[in-house]
Design a protein around this motif. Structure first.
Motif, short mmCIF file in Angstrom:
data_model
loop_
_atom_site.label_atom_id
_atom_site.label_comp_id
_atom_site.label_asym_id
_atom_site.label_seq_id
_atom_site.Cartn_x
_atom_site.Cartn_y
_atom_site.Cartn_z
N ASP A 259 0.87 -1.19 0.00
CA ASP A 259 0.00 0.00 0.00
C ASP A 259 0.91 1.23 0.00
O ASP A 259 1.80 1.33 0.86
CB ASP A 259 -0.83 -0.11 1.31
CG ASP A 259 -1.81 1.01 1.51
OD1 ASP A 259 -2.02 1.81 0.60
OD2 ASP A 259 -2.38 1.06 2.63
N HIS A 323 -1.18 1.17 9.63
CA HIS A 323 -1.87 -0.10 9.90
C HIS A 323 -0.99 -1.23 9.44
O HIS A 323 -0.11 -1.05 8.58
CB HIS A 323 -3.22 -0.14 9.15
CG HIS A 323 -3.09 0.16 7.68
ND1 HIS A 323 -2.79 -0.81 6.75
CD2 HIS A 323 -3.19 1.32 6.99
CE1 HIS A 323 -2.74 -0.25 5.55
NE2 HIS A 323 -2.95 1.05 5.65
N HIS A 330 -5.69 -3.97 5.68
CA HIS A 330 -5.77 -3.35 7.01
C HIS A 330 -5.82 -4.46 8.03
O HIS A 330 -6.83 -5.14 8.16
CB HIS A 330 -7.01 -2.46 7.14
CG HIS A 330 -6.95 -1.25 6.27
ND1 HIS A 330 -7.94 -0.92 5.39
CD2 HIS A 330 -6.01 -0.29 6.13
CE1 HIS A 330 -7.61 0.19 4.75
NE2 HIS A 330 -6.44 0.59 5.19
N THR A 354 2.21 0.19 7.56
CA THR A 354 2.36 1.44 6.80
C THR A 354 2.64 2.57 7.79
O THR A 354 2.29 2.50 8.97
CB THR A 354 1.07 1.80 6.04
OG1 THR A 354 0.05 2.17 6.98
CG2 THR A 354 0.57 0.65 5.19
N GLU A 356 1.71 6.50 7.34
CA GLU A 356 1.02 7.32 6.35
C GLU A 356 0.31 8.55 6.94
O GLU A 356 -0.91 8.66 6.87
CB GLU A 356 0.03 6.47 5.58
CG GLU A 356 -0.95 5.67 6.43
CD GLU A 356 -2.01 4.96 5.58
OE1 GLU A 356 -2.67 5.63 4.77
OE2 GLU A 356 -2.17 3.75 5.74
N GLU A 370 2.76 7.78 2.16
CA GLU A 370 2.62 6.45 2.78
C GLU A 370 3.71 5.52 2.28
O GLU A 370 3.90 5.37 1.07
CB GLU A 370 1.24 5.86 2.43
CG GLU A 370 1.03 4.45 2.92
CD GLU A 370 -0.38 3.93 2.64
OE1 GLU A 370 -0.99 4.35 1.65
OE2 GLU A 370 -0.85 3.10 3.44
MN MN Z 1 -2.67 2.46 4.10
#
Ligand code: MN
Ligand code: GLY
Ligand code: MN
Length: 396
Positions: A259, A323, A330, A354, A356, A370
């Motif tokens: 991500d 997360h 997530h 992450t 972010e 992120e």
């Molecule tokens: Mn994220």
């Protein structure tokens, strides 16, 4: 496609068995699909796995028979797995399996994954196991034994928090691939005069072309004032010179999610944009600087939050700092403010998450940055690698 080696699956099942023993449970009904994949390499839109002290039993329906046969033929299924075919309802098949499987009397289920209605039905059926139906003992199913369903919370998720070496290697490779996509996207795709939707479609195509199975979530392209919406949907707005554009996308690679977000300015950024960008970059650095095994997750969150507050942007940062990543985009650990009722989450080596932070100014726009990291004993290993100043040149 390659999967987790079966000896690793065996080790994961063994860890769950120890957790079941510690919880005085005889078995666990695993119904959350990513959790089933974690133990079996079996990926589907339906399925149930029952893990007992000496049995591993997968329930699946006709749609997946060929896929299961292929996994078995290629040696990707756990040796001990038994597969039961569901011909009608999964719940009926599960009741039958629990009644007759010799699991023991206390069977856990994943309380966060089973609906009240489903639980009510299963519990009512299991409560009458072994009792005669209708008007005669002749109809009793004497092979059925009584089973009590016990709600459990996050037993498998607790195992999934720390990644094993196989998972870390997959996530490193996924991060490398996503970063390569991002570098191209920032250069060639996020340009003035294209709709957000067109940019998002182009990103999604590139994510798949880079070897990902699919995007990890709905790609966010938020331009101009839309960049003030942290989870904007890519829409019909056409990007303009002087826009800030938040681009947030991810991919699923061999089952694992990565991500990434970058924010770019189209054309020459204004002073206000530059200040906002620098503030968020500095907050991200502050949080990254705190990531380390043994540090509570809320301390990492506070590092980003405090930095933005010092810069007068406390109100502009309303979401968590990060997360966990893994089979879900997530997952644990949550890198956010400490919740008074929850025990603090301590970061541990092998967790992947992450970082972010963002700042969002309604009517003006926003910035989010992120990256994905592996928590190590001494700090963290970045698994995404994209220049932060790709378009907002020399701002950081
Ligand atoms: Mn994220
Ligand atoms: N777009 C989802 C996330 O970054 O968490
Ligand atoms: Mn994201």
């Amino acid at each position: 496609m390659t999967f987790a080696p079966p000896d690793l699956l065996r080790a994961r099942v063994a860890r769950l068995r120890r957790a079941l023993e510690a919880a005085s449970l005889d078995a666990l009904v695993v119904s959350h699909l990513p959790n089933i994949f974690y133990f079996s390499n079996f990926s589907a839109s339906a399925g149930v796995l029952v893990v007992g002290a000496s049995r591993l039993y997968l329930l699946a329906d006709f749609r997946y028979s060929a896929a299961i046969d292929a996994l078995a033929a290629d040696g990707w299924l756990p040796d001990e797995i038994e597969v039961g075919r569901v011909d009608g309802s999964y719940d009926q098949a599960l009741v039958r399996a629990l009644e007759t499987g010799g699991w023991g009397p206390r069977v856990g289920f994943e309380g966060a994954r089973v609906s009240v209605k489903q639980h009510g039905w299963l519990a009512a059926r299991l409560a009458t196991s072994g009792q005669p139906e209708g008007d005669g003992a002749a109809q009793a199913d004497r092979s059925a034994t009584a089973v009590a369903l016990v709600s459990t919370d996050g037993l498998v998720e607790a195992l999934r928090r720390r990644k094993d070496e196989y998972e870390l290697d997959v996530l490193r490779e996924a991060g490398r691939r996503l970063s390569a996509v991002a570098r191209d996207v920032l250069h060639d795709v996020v340009v003035a005069g294209r709709s957000e939707q067109a940019i998002a479609a182009d990103i999604d195509w590139r994510v798949r072309a880079a070897g990902f199975e699919r995007p990890a979530f709905e790609t966010i392209v938020a331009s101009g004032p839309n960049a003030a919406l942290p989870h904007a949907h890519a829409g019909e707005r056409v990007t303009e010179a002087c826009d800030l554009v938040v681009v947030d996308f991810g991919g699923v690679y061999r089952g694992y999610c990565v991500d990434l977000t970058r924010t770019v300015a189209l054309g020459a950024p204004t002073e206000r944009m530059i200040d906002l960008y620098r503030a968020v970059a500095s907050a991200q650095d502050a949080a990254l600087g705190r990531v380390r095994a043994g540090v509570p997750a809320h301390v990492v969150d506070a590092a980003a939050r405090d930095r933005l507050a010092e810069l007068g942007l406390g109100e502009a940062f309303g979401h968590g700092t990060g997360h966990g990543l893994g089979l879900e985009v997530h997952e644990e650990p949550r890198i956010g403010k400490r919740r008074p009722d929850d025990p603090p989450t301590e970061l541990d080596a092998g967790m992947v998450c992450t970082i972010e932070p963002g700042a969002y100014l309604p009517g003006f726009g926003g910035v989010r940055l992120e990256d994905d990291v592996i928590v190590t004993p001494d700090g963290c290993e970045m698994i995404t690698d994209v220049p932060r100043d790709a378009q907002l040149l020399s701002l950081t």
